[in-house]
Design a protein around this motif. Structure first.
Motif, mmCIF file in Angstrom:
data_model
loop_
_atom_site.group_PDB
_atom_site.id
_atom_site.type_symbol
_atom_site.label_atom_id
_atom_site.label_comp_id
_atom_site.label_asym_id
_atom_site.label_seq_id
_atom_site.Cartn_x
_atom_site.Cartn_y
_atom_site.Cartn_z
ATOM 1 N N THR A 1 0.879 -4.619 29.110
ATOM 2 C CA THR A 1 -0.458 -4.123 29.400
ATOM 3 C C THR A 1 -0.469 -2.600 29.886
ATOM 4 O OG1 THR A 1 -0.509 -4.439 31.893
ATOM 5 C CG2 THR A 1 -0.944 -6.330 30.443
ATOM 6 N N GLY A 2 0.838 -2.128 30.294
ATOM 7 C CA GLY A 2 0.726 -0.674 30.499
ATOM 8 C C GLY A 2 0.156 -0.521 32.137
ATOM 9 N N LEU A 3 -0.346 -1.453 32.784
ATOM 10 C CA LEU A 3 -0.837 -1.329 34.079
ATOM 11 C C LEU A 3 0.331 -1.214 35.217
ATOM 12 C CD1 LEU A 3 -3.970 -3.614 34.892
ATOM 13 C CD2 LEU A 3 -3.945 -1.164 34.381
ATOM 14 N N PRO A 4 0.285 -0.612 36.477
ATOM 15 C CA PRO A 4 1.404 -0.523 36.983
ATOM 16 C C PRO A 4 1.642 -1.925 37.652
ATOM 17 C CG PRO A 4 -0.223 1.162 37.899
ATOM 18 C CD PRO A 4 -0.920 0.334 36.592
ATOM 19 N N LEU A 5 2.836 -2.262 37.890
ATOM 20 C CA LEU A 5 3.496 -3.481 38.042
ATOM 21 C C LEU A 5 4.353 -3.727 39.499
ATOM 22 C CD1 LEU A 5 4.214 -6.457 37.330
ATOM 23 C CD2 LEU A 5 5.944 -5.774 35.904
ATOM 24 N N GLN A 6 3.688 -4.403 40.207
ATOM 25 C CA GLN A 6 4.518 -4.463 41.736
ATOM 26 C C GLN A 6 5.213 -5.680 41.588
ATOM 27 O OE1 GLN A 6 1.161 -4.791 44.602
ATOM 28 N NE2 GLN A 6 0.304 -2.811 44.196
ATOM 29 N N LEU A 7 6.395 -5.542 42.323
ATOM 30 C CA LEU A 7 7.408 -6.653 42.704
ATOM 31 C C LEU A 7 7.876 -6.619 44.005
ATOM 32 C CD1 LEU A 7 7.854 -6.042 39.434
ATOM 33 C CD2 LEU A 7 10.112 -6.809 39.689
ATOM 34 N N HIS A 8 7.577 -7.853 44.413
ATOM 35 C CA HIS A 8 7.890 -8.000 46.019
ATOM 36 C C HIS A 8 9.628 -8.011 45.667
ATOM 37 C CE1 HIS A 8 8.595 -9.815 49.925
ATOM 38 N NE2 HIS A 8 9.738 -10.046 49.574
ATOM 39 N N ALA A 9 10.064 -7.294 46.762
ATOM 40 C CA ALA A 9 11.708 -6.991 46.947
ATOM 41 C C ALA A 9 11.893 -7.242 48.450
ATOM 42 C CB ALA A 9 12.248 -5.659 46.481
ATOM 43 N N GLY A 10 13.178 -7.925 48.707
ATOM 44 C CA GLY A 10 13.747 -8.013 50.245
ATOM 45 C C GLY A 10 12.895 -8.973 50.748
ATOM 46 N N TYR A 11 12.792 -8.371 52.040
ATOM 47 C CA TYR A 11 12.352 -9.372 53.368
ATOM 48 C C TYR A 11 10.988 -9.972 52.877
ATOM 49 C CZ TYR A 11 10.191 -9.809 57.991
ATOM 50 O OH TYR A 11 9.878 -10.359 59.051
ATOM 51 N N GLY A 12 11.059 -11.441 53.197
ATOM 52 C CA GLY A 12 9.641 -12.384 53.187
ATOM 53 C C GLY A 12 10.120 -13.609 53.667
ATOM 54 N N ASP A 13 9.153 -14.574 53.574
ATOM 55 C CA ASP A 13 9.511 -15.996 53.930
ATOM 56 C C ASP A 13 10.855 -16.725 53.588
ATOM 57 O OD1 ASP A 13 8.614 -17.458 52.120
ATOM 58 O OD2 ASP A 13 6.595 -16.913 52.282
ATOM 59 N N PRO A 14 10.893 -17.852 54.410
ATOM 60 C CA PRO A 14 12.272 -18.434 54.030
ATOM 61 C C PRO A 14 12.203 -19.352 52.765
ATOM 62 C CG PRO A 14 11.396 -19.066 56.184
ATOM 63 C CD PRO A 14 10.317 -18.198 55.449
ATOM 64 N N ASP A 15 10.957 -18.973 51.842
ATOM 65 C CA ASP A 15 11.084 -19.526 50.630
ATOM 66 C C ASP A 15 11.961 -18.579 49.477
ATOM 67 O OD1 ASP A 15 10.256 -21.349 48.364
ATOM 68 O OD2 ASP A 15 8.572 -19.748 47.883
ATOM 69 N N ILE A 16 12.310 -17.445 50.086
ATOM 70 C CA ILE A 16 13.226 -16.841 49.262
ATOM 71 C C ILE A 16 14.627 -16.998 49.652
ATOM 72 C CG2 ILE A 16 11.394 -14.857 48.863
ATOM 73 C CD1 ILE A 16 13.139 -13.168 50.915
ATOM 74 N N GLU A 17 15.768 -16.394 48.835
ATOM 75 C CA GLU A 17 17.133 -16.203 49.362
ATOM 76 C C GLU A 17 17.485 -14.840 49.178
ATOM 77 O OE1 GLU A 17 19.782 -18.970 47.056
ATOM 78 O OE2 GLU A 17 18.230 -20.625 47.024
ATOM 79 N N LEU A 18 17.371 -14.208 50.414
ATOM 80 C CA LEU A 18 17.401 -12.693 50.602
ATOM 81 C C LEU A 18 18.517 -12.106 49.785
ATOM 82 C CD1 LEU A 18 15.923 -10.444 51.834
ATOM 83 C CD2 LEU A 18 17.383 -10.759 53.976
ATOM 84 N N HIS A 19 19.559 -12.690 49.775
ATOM 85 C CA HIS A 19 20.583 -11.981 48.928
ATOM 86 C C HIS A 19 20.272 -11.866 47.438
ATOM 87 C CE1 HIS A 19 21.627 -16.108 48.336
ATOM 88 N NE2 HIS A 19 22.412 -15.811 47.191
ATOM 89 N N ARG A 20 19.323 -12.552 47.076
ATOM 90 C CA ARG A 20 18.888 -12.717 45.699
ATOM 91 C C ARG A 20 17.862 -11.773 45.266
ATOM 92 N NH1 ARG A 20 18.656 -18.593 43.484
ATOM 93 N NH2 ARG A 20 18.516 -17.677 41.235
#
Length: 382
Positions: free
Chosen positions: A226-245
């Motif tokens: 689309t060419g629109l700016p694309l944001q990606l969550h990275a790092g710290y977040g709730d326990p649904d993530i595995e932080l090292h990934r």
């Protein structure tokens, strides 16, 4: 007369380039305290979330706006807060933040929160929307076939991107899988196979939550196109993530593959990997980053985090965000702590003779407003 950096930085009409809406409804104290942590578990009964860096910062800096002394007790703070309705609280804290433009991500529990129009009205500022890819894909899926899911998603995405007020896109692939995915676009066979398995689960009554790597990659590449700016969550977040990934350095191959498209990729929050994100922003012309979420949650230590974001990346590649969600105090506090961190770091460098005051003011304005205005195509005046 020497330049007053505190006044200059305090006067920037910030672009909060990644934020969620303020609460539109009254909540009880347990729910409020649950919004002061990234944990999605109930706060244990033997503690209060007010006893945290964020809780102490909230009592120190937000209490005066409620007519209390700085660092009022948690009980007094809650009583003063409870005497005001959500609309009044939103106006009070959003306007005190000095934000000129909100880029509001609407894909998470949006029914509880003010949307872009509500944020603009309450905050006396402008607001645009950031569309979450996974939420859109989950909306499209129940009416699609396995073979047609990609086309259905593409059509829905293009329609959303064409809507006035949409400024960019966001992915939570970090939550759904992590960043160690195949950087190449998925084949039609991969997408159709993953879609068939997913749609069968939905038909059997499962919640339409997308986690298949092939579908997540498909959504990312469709967004890039689309060419629109694309944001990606990275790092710290709730326990649904595995932080090292969620270390953004794991995205290096994908960022390299995206580079020829010229689509801007904005790495959000990044803590504790913000120094690696700074490297990526230096290495790739289309990569940007912020410290977002970490600034509020590190409270009294946030000035150190802000200073660390200034170590490696070109200053044209760093943006401000609060990632505030829910209590409008977080929208105010994110702005206050970022301004304080920038002022402390830049003033020290000016006093040491490393920077001029004019350069310090210019860089602070770039990061607080102008970089986001350029990337998202906003009015640079806020």
């Amino acid at each position: 007369m020497p330049m007053d950096l505190t006044a200059v930085i305090g006067g920037i009409a910030l672009v909060d380039h990644h934020v969620h809406g303020a609460l539109r409804e009254t909540v009880g104290r347990p729910e409020f305290e649950g919004m002061l942590t990234e944990s999605d578990r109930p706060v244990p009964p033997w503690m209060t979330q007010m006893d945290s860096q964020l809780g102490f910062a909230l009592r120190r800096h937000c209490a005066p706006l409620l007519g209390l002394e700085p660092s009022a007790s948690a009980g007094d703070y809650w009583a003063a807060r409870s005497a005001r309705d959500p609309e009044e609280l939103a106006r009070l804290f959003l306007r005190a933040s000095g934000t000129g433009h909100w880029l509001v991500e609407t894909g998470y529990k949006g029914d509880m929160l003010l949307g872009p129009a509500g944020m603009a009205a309450a905050g006396g500022a402008e607001a645009r929307e950031i569309v979450r890819l996974e939420s859109l894909l989950e909306e499209v899926a129940p009416g699609a076939t396995a073979a047609g899911l990609r086309d259905a998603f593409r059509a829905a995405l293009r329609a959303r991107c064409a809507e006035p007020g949409v400024a960019g896109l966001k992915s939570v692939v970090a939550y759904r899988h992590g960043f160690g995915f195949d950087p190449a676009p998925p084949s039609h066979a991969e997408v159709a196979g993953a879609a068939g398995r997913w749609l069968r689960r939905i038909a059997a009554g499962a919640a339409p939550r997308v986690t298949a790597p092939a579908l997540l990659r498909m959504a990312l590449w469709e967004a890039v196109e689309t060419g629109l700016p694309l944001q990606l969550h990275a790092g710290y977040g709730d326990p649904d993530i595995e932080l090292h990934r969620c270390d953004p350095l794991l995205l290096t191959g994908w960022l390299r593959a995206v580079e020829p498209t010229g689509t801007a990729v904005l790495l959000l929050h990044c803590y504790p990997y913000h120094r690696g994100a700074g490297y990526l922003a230096q290495a790739f012309p289309h990569v940007y980053f912020d410290a977002g979420l970490a600034i509020n949650h590190t409270g009294a230590r946030s000035a150190a985090v802000v200073a660390e974001t200034l170590e490696l990346a070109p200053f044209a590649k760093i943006l401000y965000s609060s990632d505030a969600w829910g209590p409008p105090e977080l929208h105010y506090l994110g702005a206050l702590l970022w301004r304080r961190g920038m002022t402390r770091a830049l003033t020290a460098w000016v006093e040491e003779g490393e920077w001029t005051a004019a350069d310090a003011a210019r860089v602070a304005t770039m990061i607080g407003r102008d970089n986001a205005a350029r990337v998202y195509g906003l009015d640079p005046a806020g």
